[in-house]
Write a protein that holds these residues in place. Structure first.
Motif, PDB file in Angstrom:
ATOM      1  N   LYS A 101       0.853  -1.186   0.000  1.00 25.12           N
ATOM      2  CA  LYS A 101       0.000   0.000   0.000  1.00 25.12           C
ATOM      3  C   LYS A 101       0.892   1.239   0.000  1.00 25.12           C
ATOM      4  CE  LYS A 101      -4.053   2.053   2.236  1.00 25.12           C
ATOM      5  NZ  LYS A 101      -5.028   1.934   3.350  1.00 25.12           N
ATOM      6  N   ILE A 102       0.819   2.003  -1.075  1.00 20.90           N
ATOM      7  CA  ILE A 102       1.662   3.195  -1.231  1.00 20.90           C
ATOM      8  C   ILE A 102       0.807   4.451  -1.096  1.00 20.90           C
ATOM      9  CG2 ILE A 102       3.321   4.399  -2.689  1.00 20.90           C
ATOM     10  CD1 ILE A 102       4.200   1.565  -1.971  1.00 20.90           C
ATOM     11  N   GLY A 103       1.152   5.283  -0.140  1.00 22.22           N
ATOM     12  CA  GLY A 103       0.472   6.571  -0.006  1.00 22.22           C
ATOM     13  C   GLY A 103       1.168   7.610  -0.864  1.00 22.22           C
ATOM     14  N   VAL A 104       0.403   8.369  -1.629  1.00 23.94           N
ATOM     15  CA  VAL A 104       0.969   9.401  -2.509  1.00 23.94           C
ATOM     16  C   VAL A 104       0.408  10.754  -2.107  1.00 23.94           C
ATOM     17  CG1 VAL A 104       1.255  10.207  -4.875  1.00 23.94           C
ATOM     18  CG2 VAL A 104       1.137   7.745  -4.401  1.00 23.94           C
ATOM     19  N   THR A 105       1.290  11.678  -1.772  1.00 20.61           N
ATOM     20  CA  THR A 105       0.882  13.037  -1.455  1.00 20.61           C
ATOM     21  C   THR A 105       1.556  13.994  -2.431  1.00 20.61           C
ATOM     22  OG1 THR A 105       0.947  14.794   0.228  1.00 20.61           O
ATOM     23  CG2 THR A 105       2.664  13.100   0.364  1.00 20.61           C
ATOM     24  N   GLN A 106       0.744  14.798  -3.117  1.00 15.98           N
ATOM     25  CA  GLN A 106       1.238  15.702  -4.164  1.00 15.98           C
ATOM     26  C   GLN A 106       0.607  17.072  -3.968  1.00 15.98           C
ATOM     27  OE1 GLN A 106       1.571  14.001  -8.150  1.00 15.98           O
ATOM     28  NE2 GLN A 106       0.624  15.835  -9.027  1.00 15.98           N
ATOM     29  N   ILE A 107       1.404  18.118  -4.050  1.00 16.36           N
ATOM     30  CA  ILE A 107       0.925  19.454  -3.721  1.00 16.36           C
ATOM     31  C   ILE A 107      -0.157  19.949  -4.664  1.00 16.36           C
ATOM     32  CG2 ILE A 107       2.831  20.515  -5.006  1.00 16.36           C
ATOM     33  CD1 ILE A 107       1.076  21.953  -1.878  1.00 16.36           C
ATOM     34  N   VAL A 108      -0.004  19.675  -5.958  1.00 17.82           N
ATOM     35  CA  VAL A 108      -0.962  20.172  -6.946  1.00 17.82           C
ATOM     36  C   VAL A 108      -0.791  19.339  -8.212  1.00 17.82           C
ATOM     37  CG1 VAL A 108       0.594  21.875  -8.009  1.00 17.82           C
ATOM     38  CG2 VAL A 108      -1.869  22.314  -7.983  1.00 17.82           C
ATOM     39  N   GLU A 109      -1.793  19.361  -9.065  1.00 13.57           N
ATOM     40  CA  GLU A 109      -1.661  18.657 -10.333  1.00 13.57           C
ATOM     41  C   GLU A 109      -1.130  19.601 -11.407  1.00 13.57           C
ATOM     42  OE1 GLU A 109      -4.204  14.971 -11.258  1.00 13.57           O
ATOM     43  OE2 GLU A 109      -5.623  16.566 -10.814  1.00 13.57           O
ATOM     44  N   HIS A 110      -0.002  19.246 -11.991  1.00 15.55           N
ATOM     45  CA  HIS A 110       0.441  19.873 -13.236  1.00 15.55           C
ATOM     46  C   HIS A 110       1.355  18.878 -13.950  1.00 15.55           C
ATOM     47  CE1 HIS A 110       4.522  21.026 -11.981  1.00 15.55           C
ATOM     48  NE2 HIS A 110       4.055  21.724 -10.964  1.00 15.55           N
ATOM     49  N   PHE A 153       5.073   8.222  -0.946  1.00 17.11           N
ATOM     50  CA  PHE A 153       5.747   8.916  -2.047  1.00 17.11           C
ATOM     51  C   PHE A 153       5.296  10.362  -1.996  1.00 17.11           C
ATOM     52  CE2 PHE A 153       5.551  10.108  -6.719  1.00 17.11           C
ATOM     53  CZ  PHE A 153       6.900  10.399  -6.804  1.00 17.11           C
ATOM     54  N   ALA A 154       6.225  11.266  -1.694  1.00 12.01           N
ATOM     55  CA  ALA A 154       5.912  12.683  -1.524  1.00 12.01           C
ATOM     56  C   ALA A 154       6.406  13.465  -2.734  1.00 12.01           C
ATOM     57  CB  ALA A 154       6.557  13.218  -0.246  1.00 12.01           C
ATOM     58  N   ASN A 155       5.483  14.069  -3.456  1.00  8.04           N
ATOM     59  CA  ASN A 155       5.799  14.708  -4.737  1.00  8.04           C
ATOM     60  C   ASN A 155       5.736  16.228  -4.614  1.00  8.04           C
ATOM     61  OD1 ASN A 155       6.407  14.900  -7.427  1.00  8.04           O
ATOM     62  ND2 ASN A 155       4.496  14.036  -8.182  1.00  8.04           N
ATOM     63  N   SER A 156       6.742  16.804  -3.980  1.00 11.26           N
ATOM     64  CA  SER A 156       6.965  18.252  -3.800  1.00 11.26           C
ATOM     65  C   SER A 156       7.603  18.451  -2.436  1.00 11.26           C
ATOM     66  CB  SER A 156       5.682  19.088  -3.894  1.00 11.26           C
ATOM     67  OG  SER A 156       4.960  19.076  -2.679  1.00 11.26           O
TER      68      SER A 156
END
Length: 324
Positions: A36-45, A96-99
């Motif tokens: 189970k992978i949690g993904v947090t991303q500040i905004v979509e672009h 997985f933190a994307n920003s």
């Protein structure tokens, strides 16, 4: 007595085969585990989305079965905090933190669950890791800052376009952005060039901030600022109407109208982050022991249509690739 010994030998062999079969079954169960992978991303672009795609592809290529809890903060750092808390509560195997903001919120929420980041510019300055070589703690990842990208961009603006005053629109609340702006200002001290800043808080502020630079600058540099990149068309429209060249920080922004960028593919740094996650999930390495990685490739890509719009001729000696 002989018959008794034969019976015991047969029983021993059967037991050995049974235990071996159980061992194989356990290995198969481990190999087929769904993480189970949690993904947090500040905004979509496009750039952040490409990084996420790269991350998933790396796990897929490694044969990792995963379910993704994908959550977007809509550009709001308070949402980052809520998302991180939710992911920790749901007991994900890895985040997985994307920003930068997403990674900082995740780290504040847990020091136990492994965190792999990407789309972070200054991992040490953001206090995500102790050092690039030895991250320490439960965090590692890939950054979106090639050591030569900013210097190459400023040199191009000065030597090829004759720029002296560089306008920078950015969200001062993003640590990622403040770090880049400071790097540009420090570099330009020895280049007879200056930075003119225009700060924004939301995407709604971007057009007005860009207009505030008119008459003060002869070029613009839009860094990998999530707020501004989300409203990039506002910057391009104002700049094109006034024949101002806009260099950008990543290739997707070139496709959307930026004149050019020294950059790399966000899919690649996402993929490289995914490879780190694979090692962690398989128990081969811990985040603390995996060095933070910089982008591996740097090249110049330019937008021919944008160049024509502002009257810039793309020269062969620039060795620029043209965006599709």
């Amino acid at each position: 007595m002989k018959n008794s010994w034969k019976g015991f030998s047969a029983l021993l062999l059967s037991s050995t085969l049974l235990f071996a079969a159980c061992g194989d079954s356990g290995e198969d169960a481990s190999a087929s585990k769904t993480y189970k992978i949690g993904v947090t991303q500040i905004v979509e672009h496009p750039s952040l989305n490409a990084a996420y795609d790269g991350f998933k592809k790396a796990l897929e290529d490694a044969g990792i079965e995963a379910e993704y809890d994908y959550q977007i903060a809509q550009g709001d750092n308070s949402n980052n905090t809520t998302i991180a808390s939710n992911l920790v509560s749901s007991n994900v195997d890895l985040i997985f933190a994307n920003s930068t903001g997403s990674a900082q919120a995740a780290l504040s929420a847990t020091q136990d669950i492994p965190i792999v980041f990407t789309s972070v510019t200054d991992a040490v300055g953001a206090e995500l890791v102790d050092s690039m070589e030895k991250p320490g703690g439960n965090v590692t990842g890939t950054i979106d800052a090639h050591p030569d990208a900013i210097s190459n961009t400023m040199k191009f603006l000065k030597e090829e376009l004759g720029a002296k005053k560089v306008g920078m629109v950015f969200n001062s609340g993003e640590q990622n952005s403040r770090s880049q702006v400071d790097s540009v200002k420090e570099l330009l001290q020895d280049m007879d060039m200056t930075v003119v800043e225009a700060s924004v808080a939301t995407t709604a502020d971007v057009k007005q901030a860009t207009e505030s630079l008119l008459g003060k600058v002869d070029s613009m540099y839009i860094i990998t600022d999530n707020t501004v990149v989300s409203a990039l068309e506002s910057v391009i429209s104002v700049a094109n109407d006034n024949k101002i060249p806009v260099m950008v920080g990543e290739f997707d922004s070139v496709k959307r109208g930026g004149l050019g960028a020294y950059g790399f593919e966000y899919f690649d740094i996402g993929y490289e982050a995914g490879q780190m996650a694979v090692k962690i999930l398989k128990g081969e390495s811990k985040p603390a022991d995996i060095p933070v990685q910089v982008p591996q490739k740097l090249k110049l890509i330019m937008n021919k249509e944008s160049a024509n719009t502002i009257g810039v001729e793309i020269k062969e000696e620039w060795k620029a690739e043209l965006s599709e």
